[in-house]
Write a protein that holds these residues in place. Structure first.
Motif, short mmCIF file in Angstrom:
data_model
loop_
_atom_site.label_atom_id
_atom_site.label_comp_id
_atom_site.label_asym_id
_atom_site.label_seq_id
_atom_site.Cartn_x
_atom_site.Cartn_y
_atom_site.Cartn_z
N ASP A 121 -12.98 28.17 -27.39
CA ASP A 121 -12.48 27.16 -28.34
C ASP A 121 -11.75 26.07 -27.59
O ASP A 121 -11.69 26.08 -26.37
N SER A 122 -11.22 25.13 -28.34
CA SER A 122 -10.41 24.00 -27.89
C SER A 122 -11.21 22.70 -27.83
O SER A 122 -11.97 22.46 -26.89
N GLY A 123 -11.05 21.92 -28.88
CA GLY A 123 -11.61 20.57 -28.91
C GLY A 123 -12.97 20.44 -29.54
O GLY A 123 -13.53 19.34 -29.57
N ARG A 165 -8.30 23.26 -35.36
CA ARG A 165 -7.83 22.17 -36.24
C ARG A 165 -8.87 21.74 -37.28
O ARG A 165 -8.48 21.45 -38.42
N PRO A 166 -10.16 21.68 -36.95
CA PRO A 166 -11.10 21.18 -37.97
C PRO A 166 -11.06 21.93 -39.30
O PRO A 166 -11.10 21.31 -40.37
N GLY A 201 -1.35 30.02 -37.09
CA GLY A 201 -0.21 30.56 -37.83
C GLY A 201 0.17 29.69 -39.02
O GLY A 201 -0.25 28.53 -39.13
N ARG A 211 -2.19 23.17 -26.56
CA ARG A 211 -0.83 23.30 -27.10
C ARG A 211 0.12 24.06 -26.18
O ARG A 211 1.30 24.17 -26.47
N HIS A 231 -5.69 27.05 -25.94
CA HIS A 231 -4.83 27.00 -27.14
C HIS A 231 -4.90 25.61 -27.79
O HIS A 231 -3.92 25.12 -28.37
N THR A 272 1.18 35.37 -36.83
CA THR A 272 2.22 34.67 -37.59
C THR A 272 1.68 34.01 -38.86
O THR A 272 2.12 32.94 -39.25
N LYS A 301 -7.58 36.25 -25.28
CA LYS A 301 -7.81 34.86 -25.69
C LYS A 301 -6.90 33.94 -24.88
O LYS A 301 -5.67 34.11 -24.90
N SER A 356 -10.79 30.12 -35.30
CA SER A 356 -9.67 30.52 -34.42
C SER A 356 -8.44 30.85 -35.25
O SER A 356 -8.24 30.28 -36.33
N LEU A 406 0.49 20.73 -36.73
CA LEU A 406 -0.97 20.92 -36.68
C LEU A 406 -1.58 20.18 -35.48
O LEU A 406 -2.41 20.71 -34.75
N PHE A 427 -0.04 24.02 -44.75
CA PHE A 427 -1.10 23.01 -44.92
C PHE A 427 -1.67 23.00 -46.34
O PHE A 427 -2.24 22.02 -46.79
C1 LIG Z 1 -1.63 24.77 -36.22
C2 LIG Z 1 -2.13 25.71 -35.18
C3 LIG Z 1 -1.61 26.99 -35.11
C4 LIG Z 1 -2.07 27.89 -34.15
N1 LIG Z 1 -1.60 29.17 -34.14
C5 LIG Z 1 -2.11 30.06 -33.26
C6 LIG Z 1 -1.71 31.43 -33.31
O1 LIG Z 1 -0.91 31.82 -34.14
N2 LIG Z 1 -2.25 32.27 -32.39
C7 LIG Z 1 -3.16 31.86 -31.44
O2 LIG Z 1 -3.64 32.67 -30.64
N3 LIG Z 1 -3.57 30.58 -31.41
C8 LIG Z 1 -3.08 29.68 -32.28
N4 LIG Z 1 -3.52 28.38 -32.26
C9 LIG Z 1 -4.58 28.01 -31.31
C10 LIG Z 1 -5.96 28.22 -31.92
O3 LIG Z 1 -6.23 29.59 -32.09
C11 LIG Z 1 -7.08 27.64 -31.06
O4 LIG Z 1 -7.01 28.16 -29.77
C12 LIG Z 1 -7.04 26.11 -31.00
O5 LIG Z 1 -6.61 25.55 -32.21
C13 LIG Z 1 -8.44 25.58 -30.69
O6 LIG Z 1 -8.43 24.22 -30.47
P1 LIG Z 1 -8.80 23.13 -31.58
O7 LIG Z 1 -7.69 23.12 -32.56
O8 LIG Z 1 -8.88 21.88 -30.78
O9 LIG Z 1 -10.12 23.54 -32.20
C14 LIG Z 1 -3.07 27.49 -33.22
C15 LIG Z 1 -3.59 26.19 -33.30
C16 LIG Z 1 -3.13 25.31 -34.27
C17 LIG Z 1 -3.73 23.94 -34.34
#
Ligand SMILES: Cc1cc2nc3c(=O)[nH]c(=O)nc-3n(C[C@H](O)[C@H](O)[C@H](O)COP(=O)(O)O)c2cc1C
Length: 388
Positions: free
Chosen positions: A316-318, A340-341, A110, A288, A285, A139, A261, A107, A56, A115
């Motif tokens: 998104d992101s953060g 994540r939130p 997978g 990630r 992402h 996923t 995206k 967002s 996560l 969780f």
């Molecule tokens: C546990 C986890 C799984 C994720 N799985 C996917 C996914 O399957 N497909 C995808 O496009 N993004 C995936 N993401 C990215 C999220 O869609 C998103 O871009 C990202 O979590 C946003 O940032 P934040 O977690 O800081 O809010 C995943 C993120 C997390 C934390």
């Protein structure tokens, strides 16, 4: 020993610093007690197995982009106006013919059963009850059909491309059958990334992760809910990037709207407009994938200029605070997605926890819009934010 080294690694990492922001001394016992998202995060950490927690929270390499995503918001400050009528706050928006009570979307993520046992079904019920747009991952632990039913509104589907067209087409047809009006095409995962925080978490526990996640193809992917019934026998890997040839092929295959995206440059955003994409989703992402990127909020101004209001911009992101959302809207985003939130809410308290995470975002937005002098979303313009 390994667990101790993992904790030492975490303590020394920028991720740890980010994690400790606003941490409270005790974890909350129910969603109503949560003062902010970080309360939900701490409660979730108690419930979630360490290896899943690593999945996560992980970024890539030393998690520098995860940290940058948070720091980026400090480069912008809000410029409030004092003499506006803010007796009624309306944060509703309209996008792609649907009205939403707020511009906060979920967002795709997978494997949410990692969780909470109810995984995406709990997320869908929460997002559906509160009127937020949910985007389901390729996923996911539960199939798009079942999640769409639990959600009760038009669900968006996130599509990872595969090197085998029949598999990709099978996923598209499954999303269509579930009534999805939009595909989010994740363009930042041409290959796996170096997720060290996850690797350390796995090494620190004695669980054999291969029991649940066998990384050989095609068995591992064939067991994922959205792939059941699709012939994956020729799939040797899951990863491939999107090029315009593939996106054009998808365009010819389905009438669903297409939103890439993972865009982070104005050049790519401009190309999305030129190629007839229905929207553009600014994302790294959640830090990630590729490391050493700008935060998405810092990338946003140039992208807004390149898109020139021709198509909606999601980001998104953060995002962790109402003020983060406010800044993105002021710069020119149309909707803000959170990752994540809401997963913290899910891990902490299931559906009620996801609802609480969404409530917190909206409640903070009410404060922020009132105090900034912006009674509705249209009034949150570039005049309300300044880059330091
Ligand atoms: C546990 C986890 C799984 C994720 N799985 C996917 C996914 O399957 N497909 C995808 O496009 N993004 C995936 N993401 C990215 C999220 O869609 C998103 O871009 C990202 O979590 C946003 O940032 P934040 O977690 O800081 O809010 C995943 C993120 C997390 C934390």
């Amino acid at each position: 020993m390994l667990r101790r080294r993992f904790l030492q690694h975490l303590a020394a990492s920028p991720l740890f610093l980010a994690l400790t922001e606003n941490a409270s001394a005790e974890t909350v016992g129910n969603p109503d007690e949560a003062i902010n998202l970080f309360d939900l995060r701490d409660a979730a950490e108690k419930n979630i197995a360490p290896q899943h927690w690593g999945y996560l929270m992980t970024g890539s390499d030393d998690d520098a982009t995860v940290q940058a995503n948070r720091e980026g918001f400090n480069r912008f400050r809000i410029r409030p106006r004092r003499f506006n009528d803010v007796s009624k706050i309306d944060m509703s928006i309209e996008m792609f013919d649907r009205k939403y009570p707020s511009p906060i979307f979920l967002s795709p993520a997978g494997s949410q059963a990692a969780f909470h046992p109810q995984g995406e079904l709990a997320t869908a019920r929460a997002a559906g009850a509160k009127g937020h747009q949910m985007i389901l991952s390729t996923t996911s632990s539960t199939s798009v059909g079942d999640v769409a039913e639990a959600y009760g509104h038009p669900l968006w589907f996130q599509l990872y491309p595969t090197p085998e067209w029949p598999v990709t087409e099978g996923l598209i047809r499954r999303a269509e059958a579930a009534g999805c009006p939009l595909l989010a095409l994740t363009v930042d995962t041409a290959t796996h990334s170096n997720r060290e925080t996850l690797a350390f978490a796995k090494r620190a526990v004695s669980v054999d992760c291969s029991v649940c996640h066998r990384y050989e193809f095609p068995e591992s992917i064939g067991r994922k809910a959205n792939f059941r019934g699709i012939d994956v026998s020729r799939l040797k890997t899951f990863q491939r990037g999107y090029d315009w040839k593939l996106i054009d092929r998808i365009r010819k295959t389905t009438a669903m709207k297409l939103v890439p995206k993972g865009v982070q440059t104005p050049e790519d955003a401009e190309e999305c407009v030129r190629r007839g994409m229905d929207g553009v989703w600014v994302s790294n992402h959640g830090g990630r994938q590729l490391n050493s990127l700008f935060s998405t909020i810092e990338s946003l101004p140039d992208i807004v200029q390149a898109v020139g209001k021709k198509i909606p911009i999601l980001i998104d992101s953060g995002f962790r605070r109402g003020t983060d959302v406010f800044k993105a809207l002021a710069i020119g985003a149309d909707a803000v997605c959170i990752g994540r939130p809401y997963l913290w809410g899910l891990g902490a308290f299931g559906q009620a926890g996801v609802e609480k995470a969404l409530d917190l975002f909206r409640a903070e937005m009410v404060y922020d819009m009132s105090l900034a002098g912006t009674p509705n979303i249209a009034s949150i313009t570039g005049a309300f934010v300044e880059r330091r």
